[in-house]
Design a protein around this motif. Structure first.
Motif, mmCIF file in Angstrom:
data_model
loop_
_atom_site.group_PDB
_atom_site.id
_atom_site.type_symbol
_atom_site.label_atom_id
_atom_site.label_comp_id
_atom_site.label_asym_id
_atom_site.label_seq_id
_atom_site.Cartn_x
_atom_site.Cartn_y
_atom_site.Cartn_z
ATOM 1 N N GLY A 97 -29.295 -12.243 35.260
ATOM 2 C CA GLY A 97 -28.212 -12.807 34.457
ATOM 3 C C GLY A 97 -28.329 -12.522 32.974
ATOM 4 N N GLU A 98 -29.233 -11.600 32.588
ATOM 5 C CA GLU A 98 -29.421 -11.255 31.187
ATOM 6 C C GLU A 98 -28.498 -10.100 30.807
ATOM 7 O OE1 GLU A 98 -34.159 -12.173 30.613
ATOM 8 O OE2 GLU A 98 -33.568 -10.304 31.598
ATOM 9 N N LEU A 99 -28.025 -10.115 29.580
ATOM 10 C CA LEU A 99 -27.196 -9.030 29.077
ATOM 11 C C LEU A 99 -28.086 -7.890 28.608
ATOM 12 C CD1 LEU A 99 -24.599 -11.112 27.056
ATOM 13 C CD2 LEU A 99 -24.251 -10.010 29.268
ATOM 14 N N VAL A 100 -27.735 -6.679 29.012
ATOM 15 C CA VAL A 100 -28.568 -5.512 28.746
ATOM 16 C C VAL A 100 -27.687 -4.415 28.153
ATOM 17 C CG1 VAL A 100 -30.007 -3.730 29.806
ATOM 18 C CG2 VAL A 100 -30.114 -6.087 30.649
ATOM 19 N N VAL A 101 -28.199 -3.700 27.156
ATOM 20 C CA VAL A 101 -27.503 -2.541 26.614
ATOM 21 C C VAL A 101 -28.463 -1.360 26.631
ATOM 22 C CG1 VAL A 101 -28.071 -3.187 24.229
ATOM 23 C CG2 VAL A 101 -26.190 -1.598 24.675
ATOM 24 N N ASN A 102 -28.045 -0.300 27.311
ATOM 25 C CA ASN A 102 -28.878 0.901 27.455
ATOM 26 C C ASN A 102 -30.281 0.554 27.960
ATOM 27 O OD1 ASN A 102 -26.705 2.306 26.495
ATOM 28 N ND2 ASN A 102 -27.565 2.702 24.474
ATOM 29 N N GLY A 103 -30.359 -0.390 28.907
ATOM 30 C CA GLY A 103 -31.630 -0.779 29.500
ATOM 31 C C GLY A 103 -32.447 -1.755 28.691
ATOM 32 N N GLU A 104 -31.945 -2.171 27.542
ATOM 33 C CA GLU A 104 -32.669 -3.076 26.647
ATOM 34 C C GLU A 104 -31.994 -4.444 26.627
ATOM 35 O OE1 GLU A 104 -33.932 -3.302 21.891
ATOM 36 O OE2 GLU A 104 -32.876 -1.558 22.695
ATOM 37 N N PRO A 115 -30.261 -3.925 19.017
ATOM 38 C CA PRO A 115 -30.797 -2.882 19.902
ATOM 39 C C PRO A 115 -31.280 -1.684 19.089
ATOM 40 C CG PRO A 115 -28.609 -3.620 20.607
ATOM 41 C CD PRO A 115 -28.829 -4.185 19.247
ATOM 42 N N LYS A 116 -32.071 -0.856 19.712
ATOM 43 C CA LYS A 116 -32.546 0.359 19.034
ATOM 44 C C LYS A 116 -31.354 1.300 18.831
ATOM 45 C CE LYS A 116 -37.258 0.211 20.858
ATOM 46 N NZ LYS A 116 -37.100 -1.028 21.644
ATOM 47 N N MET A 117 -31.121 1.693 17.600
ATOM 48 C CA MET A 117 -29.989 2.551 17.262
ATOM 49 C C MET A 117 -30.460 3.676 16.354
ATOM 50 S SD MET A 117 -27.290 -0.411 16.126
ATOM 51 C CE MET A 117 -27.336 -2.038 16.906
ATOM 52 N N GLN A 118 -29.744 4.785 16.415
ATOM 53 C CA GLN A 118 -30.020 5.896 15.517
ATOM 54 C C GLN A 118 -28.730 6.325 14.835
ATOM 55 O OE1 GLN A 118 -31.989 9.023 17.733
ATOM 56 N NE2 GLN A 118 -34.002 8.135 17.348
ATOM 57 N N PHE A 119 -28.798 6.534 13.526
ATOM 58 C CA PHE A 119 -27.650 6.973 12.750
ATOM 59 C C PHE A 119 -28.049 8.188 11.920
ATOM 60 C CE2 PHE A 119 -27.066 2.408 13.377
ATOM 61 C CZ PHE A 119 -25.753 2.341 13.811
ATOM 62 N N GLN A 120 -27.206 9.193 11.934
ATOM 63 C CA GLN A 120 -27.445 10.389 11.118
ATOM 64 C C GLN A 120 -26.783 10.188 9.750
ATOM 65 O OE1 GLN A 120 -29.472 12.872 12.136
ATOM 66 N NE2 GLN A 120 -29.792 11.623 13.973
ATOM 67 N N LEU A 121 -27.471 9.438 8.898
ATOM 68 C CA LEU A 121 -26.962 9.113 7.570
ATOM 69 C C LEU A 121 -28.060 9.330 6.542
ATOM 70 C CD1 LEU A 121 -25.259 5.747 8.590
ATOM 71 C CD2 LEU A 121 -24.018 7.813 7.903
ATOM 72 N N SER A 122 -27.683 9.654 5.336
ATOM 73 C CA SER A 122 -28.676 9.937 4.302
ATOM 74 C C SER A 122 -29.488 8.703 3.937
ATOM 75 C CB SER A 122 -27.984 10.491 3.054
ATOM 76 O OG SER A 122 -27.112 9.527 2.488
#
Length: 286
Positions: free
Chosen positions: A120-127, A135-142
């Motif tokens: 019953g837990e909410l999960v995003v991309n397995g997390e 959540p773990k995120m990656q951004f291509q920004l300076s």
């Protein structure tokens, strides 16, 4: 471009006294090595210069004060749960984080599909989703590797996490209720989801009863008598149905309400709040 006065006050701890030659603050382009992009209208107003990688703000405030704002720090972060198809190749619902920096011309988006695991837990991309940590995120920004950005992302997530969690829980509970067979009786897991869904809706309805006047609720109830919701996903965009009836049937005149104000209230509702309003006002479908 920006609310310069707001930026001036938000960053008051970073101001310094201006030590350059005394002059009209609208005439300091050469001294600052920049271009005037906003002139001060009077002695209480701000002058703003574009100095390449930063904006320099000047104002008379207990002496001539200066504030340098690096352009890479002028970013905005938006966090939301998407519950309607917006053309992305992702299953609904999904989490979306948008970053935009008007000053540098950079923008980036991160998206992750949200699901509900067996516990019953909410999960995003397995997390597993946490209200405290994004959540773990990656951004291509300076500027995405800077501590300032990490701190702002953490703050934006914590501000949005409660509503996102409620919206996602309401979504999956509604889906489970649609898929559950009428016979035999609901098992313990489904019953638990029903109880959670009922509590979520009860809390949202209590808050909504303070936001809407009785006449506004009667108007929405009339609109809902002519609307049928085939799925959990279709319980979105209620304001469009209300707008159509206001335009075609002038329901705002009938119920003596401010139609524009009502539409604005409906537009900003989260998915959970819309579901709660529908549950409260829609007639029971046979």
């Amino acid at each position: 471009m920006y609310d310069w006065n707001a930026l001036w006050h938000v960053h008051d701890n970073y101001r310094t006294g201006y030590a350059g030659p005394a002059a009209d603050i609208n005439q300091l382009a050469d001294e600052l090595g920049g271009k005037l992009v906003k002139s001060a209208r009077d002695e209480h107003d701000l002058a703003v210069y574009d100095t390449g990688d930063a904006y320099t703000l000047l104002r008379h405030d207990n002496g001539l004060q200066m504030l340098n704002l690096a352009k890479r720090h002028l970013f905005d972060i938006g966090v939301r749960l998407v519950t309607t198809d917006e053309g992305q190749a992702l299953a609904l619902p999904y989490l979306e984080v948008l970053v935009d920096n008007l000053a540098t011309g950079e923008e980036a988006a991160w998206r992750g599909e949200v699901s509900c695991n067996a516990a019953g837990e909410l999960v995003v991309n397995g997390e597993t989703l946490s209200p405290d940590l994004p959540p773990k995120m990656q951004f291509q920004l300076s500027f995405s590797n800077e501590q300032r950005f990490s701190a702002a992302l953490q703050e934006a997530w914590q501000e949005a996490a409660e509503h996102i969690t409620l919206d996602a829980a309401a979504w999956f509970n509604a889906e489970a209720l649609e898929d559950a067979p009428e016979e035999p009786p609901l098992d313990a897991r489904i019953q638990q989801m029903c109880d959670r869904y009922a509590e979520i809706i009860r809390r949202e309805q209590a808050m909504l009863s303070r936001r809407f006047a009785d006449a506004e609720l009667h108007l929405v109830a009339e609109v809902l008598r002519g609307v049928h919701f085939d799925s959990a996903e279709s319980c979105r965009g209620l304001w469009l149905a209300v707008e159509a009836r206001i335009l075609h049937d002038e329901l705002d005149h009938k119920y003596k309400v401010d139609g524009e104000a009502l539409l604005e209230k409906l537009r900003v509702l989260s998915y959970t709040q819309e579901v709660a309003l529908i549950e409260a006002l829609a007639p029971v479908q046979p």
